[in-house]
Design a protein around this motif. Structure first.
Motif, mmCIF file in Angstrom:
data_model
loop_
_atom_site.group_PDB
_atom_site.id
_atom_site.type_symbol
_atom_site.label_atom_id
_atom_site.label_comp_id
_atom_site.label_asym_id
_atom_site.label_seq_id
_atom_site.Cartn_x
_atom_site.Cartn_y
_atom_site.Cartn_z
ATOM 1 N N GLY A 41 0.837 -1.193 0.000
ATOM 2 C CA GLY A 41 0.000 0.000 0.000
ATOM 3 C C GLY A 41 0.867 1.236 0.000
ATOM 4 N N ALA A 42 0.321 2.332 0.476
ATOM 5 C CA ALA A 42 1.117 3.548 0.590
ATOM 6 C C ALA A 42 2.305 3.338 1.509
ATOM 7 C CB ALA A 42 0.240 4.700 1.108
ATOM 8 N N GLY A 198 -12.105 0.514 -1.249
ATOM 9 C CA GLY A 198 -11.506 1.269 -0.160
ATOM 10 C C GLY A 198 -12.540 1.603 0.904
ATOM 11 N N GLY A 199 -12.078 1.705 2.137
ATOM 12 C CA GLY A 199 -12.986 2.028 3.236
ATOM 13 C C GLY A 199 -13.831 0.856 3.708
ATOM 14 N N ALA A 200 -13.488 -0.347 3.296
ATOM 15 C CA ALA A 200 -14.265 -1.526 3.707
ATOM 16 C C ALA A 200 -14.132 -1.771 5.197
ATOM 17 C CB ALA A 200 -13.798 -2.751 2.931
ATOM 18 N N THR A 201 -15.199 -2.229 5.805
ATOM 19 C CA THR A 201 -15.194 -2.620 7.214
ATOM 20 C C THR A 201 -15.898 -3.970 7.344
ATOM 21 O OG1 THR A 201 -17.316 -1.554 7.709
ATOM 22 C CG2 THR A 201 -15.318 -0.202 7.923
ATOM 23 N N ARG A 310 -2.868 0.545 -6.042
ATOM 24 C CA ARG A 310 -2.107 1.160 -4.942
ATOM 25 C C ARG A 310 -0.658 1.428 -5.339
ATOM 26 N NH1 ARG A 310 -3.459 -3.066 -0.125
ATOM 27 N NH2 ARG A 310 -5.495 -3.732 -0.909
ATOM 28 N N ILE A 311 -0.097 0.566 -6.195
ATOM 29 C CA ILE A 311 1.318 0.689 -6.549
ATOM 30 C C ILE A 311 1.555 1.842 -7.517
ATOM 31 C CG2 ILE A 311 3.232 -0.456 -7.730
ATOM 32 C CD1 ILE A 311 2.185 -3.097 -6.628
ATOM 33 N N ILE A 312 0.741 1.928 -8.570
ATOM 34 C CA ILE A 312 1.040 2.874 -9.660
ATOM 35 C C ILE A 312 0.670 4.309 -9.321
ATOM 36 C CG2 ILE A 312 0.814 1.068 -11.391
ATOM 37 C CD1 ILE A 312 -1.917 2.102 -12.068
ATOM 38 N N ALA A 313 -0.083 4.519 -8.240
ATOM 39 C CA ALA A 313 -0.499 5.884 -7.906
ATOM 40 C C ALA A 313 -0.016 6.308 -6.522
ATOM 41 C CB ALA A 313 -2.016 6.002 -7.994
ATOM 42 N N GLU A 317 -3.955 6.317 -4.672
ATOM 43 C CA GLU A 317 -4.323 5.045 -5.276
ATOM 44 C C GLU A 317 -5.374 5.261 -6.348
ATOM 45 O OE1 GLU A 317 -7.746 3.090 -2.570
ATOM 46 O OE2 GLU A 317 -5.781 3.195 -1.598
ATOM 47 N N LEU A 318 -5.414 4.355 -7.324
ATOM 48 C CA LEU A 318 -6.470 4.329 -8.335
ATOM 49 C C LEU A 318 -7.564 3.381 -7.869
ATOM 50 C CD1 LEU A 318 -4.642 4.138 -11.792
ATOM 51 C CD2 LEU A 318 -5.877 6.077 -10.822
#
Length: 344
Positions: A41-42, A198-201, A310-313, A317-318
């Motif tokens: 990730g970041a 993203g933002g999953a719980t 996550r990698i390319i941006a 993230e895209l």
């Protein structure tokens, strides 16, 4: 005279031993994608932080990052599996190699229902989102099938694809028309429309699990019936199959999967179109193998797309919906050109 053995004829070129080997390979690839989704990730994390996060610790930034990535990984896996399975079932029901929740407009119908509910009826609860999305998906599926059935020849693959594409474009315009006057929901709705995990719980995942379980069960139990439908309606009826009931049951399961996934993740395109074609090349046309493989393949594609985004941006993230289009389109074009529809 046609016998039940005719249904198994396409499987002769793919022995079960080979399918089991592919199954082990696919399961291993799924495990690798899950590990990468948790680790990348970041901020990259190590094995010690991952193990600590799985034990409930979040004392460092790395451990906290893993804690957030775990439900995201779970959601990506189950959403990808739902979309892959839904696409395989739709292709089997319609005998249309272009069928998929996106091409047939089902994802966009679910999205429009959610946006209308959000803008005009104040939807807030996750359960309300899911029921509304499934309703929108079902209405759109029936509408596209009716439109595609008009005229000579009934619901041909080309007519269904054209009806679905036209409906999807129209529904996208309606969504824009609903969102534009509402600045209070515009930003969130546009972000959701792209499609992402993203933002999953785990609270959200628990809300969607009963719907996905019902959809998976209906679709997987329809495998033998889809094998019969592949022979044609008349021949399937001659073998004792209740054609309309079989088609309706499988379609309902696919609609539940597509609608529920869209409610949580947004309208993610292309997964249900690409994955069944790839799996068909691996394990053949027997839906008893094709459907489980499509579910696993969909999970792999969505997990891999999320990691790539996550990698390319970095450090941003895209969204996964953007990546699936870029990753899937060239692969699908290569398959069509390489095999020229022979095995599709």
């Amino acid at each position: 005279m046609t016998t039940t053995a005719s249904i198994r004829a396409p499987d002769l070129g793919r022995p079960n031993r080979l399918r089991l080997a592919w199954l082990l390979l696919v399961l291993g690839l799924l495990g690798i994608c899950c590990a990468l989704s948790v680790a990348i990730g970041a901020r990259d994390v190590g094995l010690a932080d991952i193990l600590a996060a799985f034990n409930g610790l979040a004392d460092t930034i790395e451990q906290a990052a893993v804690t957030k990535r775990i439900p995201r990984t779970v959601l990506a896996a189950i959403a990808g599996a739902a979309l892959g399975l839904s696409g395989a079932v739709m292709q089997g029901v319609t005998r249309n190699p272009l069928a998929d929740p996106g091409i047939l407009g089902i994802n966009m119908g679910a999205a429009l229902a959610v946006v209308v509910g959000l803008a005009w009826f104040g939807l807030a609860a996750a359960q309300a989102y899911i029921w509304t999305a499934i309703f929108g998906a079902a209405v759109t599926a029936v509408f596209v099938f009716v439109i595609g059935s008009l005229g000579r020849g009934g619901a041909t693959p080309l007519k269904l694809a054209l009806a679905g594409t036209a409906t999807s474009i129209a529904l996208a315009s309606f969504i824009t028309a609903v969102i534009l006057p509402r600045n209070d929901i515009a930003e969130g709705a546009r972000s959701w429309q792209i499609g992402g995990v993203g933002g999953a719980t785990f609270d959200t995942i628990i809300q969607i699990l009963p719907f996905l379980a019902a959809g998976f069960l209906l679709c997987l139990l329809s495998a033998r019936k889809l094998n019969s439908l592949a022979l044609g309606d008349e021949l399937a009826a001659g073998l004792g199959e209740r054609v309309m009931l079989a088609r309706a049951t499988a379609s309902f399961g696919a609609v539940i999967l597509a609608g529920a996934t869209t409610a949580i993740c947004g309208p993610i395109a292309f997964v249900g179109l690409l994955v069944p074609h790839v799996c068909r090349l691996l394990v053949g046309v027997d839906h008893r193998w094709l459907l489980p493989f499509s579910a696993l393949g969909g999970a792999i594609l969505l997990l891999a797309s999320d990691v790539i985004g996550r990698i390319i941006a970095r450090p941003g993230e895209l969204d996964v919906g953007i990546v699936t289009a870029f990753v899937g389109a060239p692969i699908f074009i290569w398959i069509v050109q390489r095999y020229r529809g022979r095995d599709l």
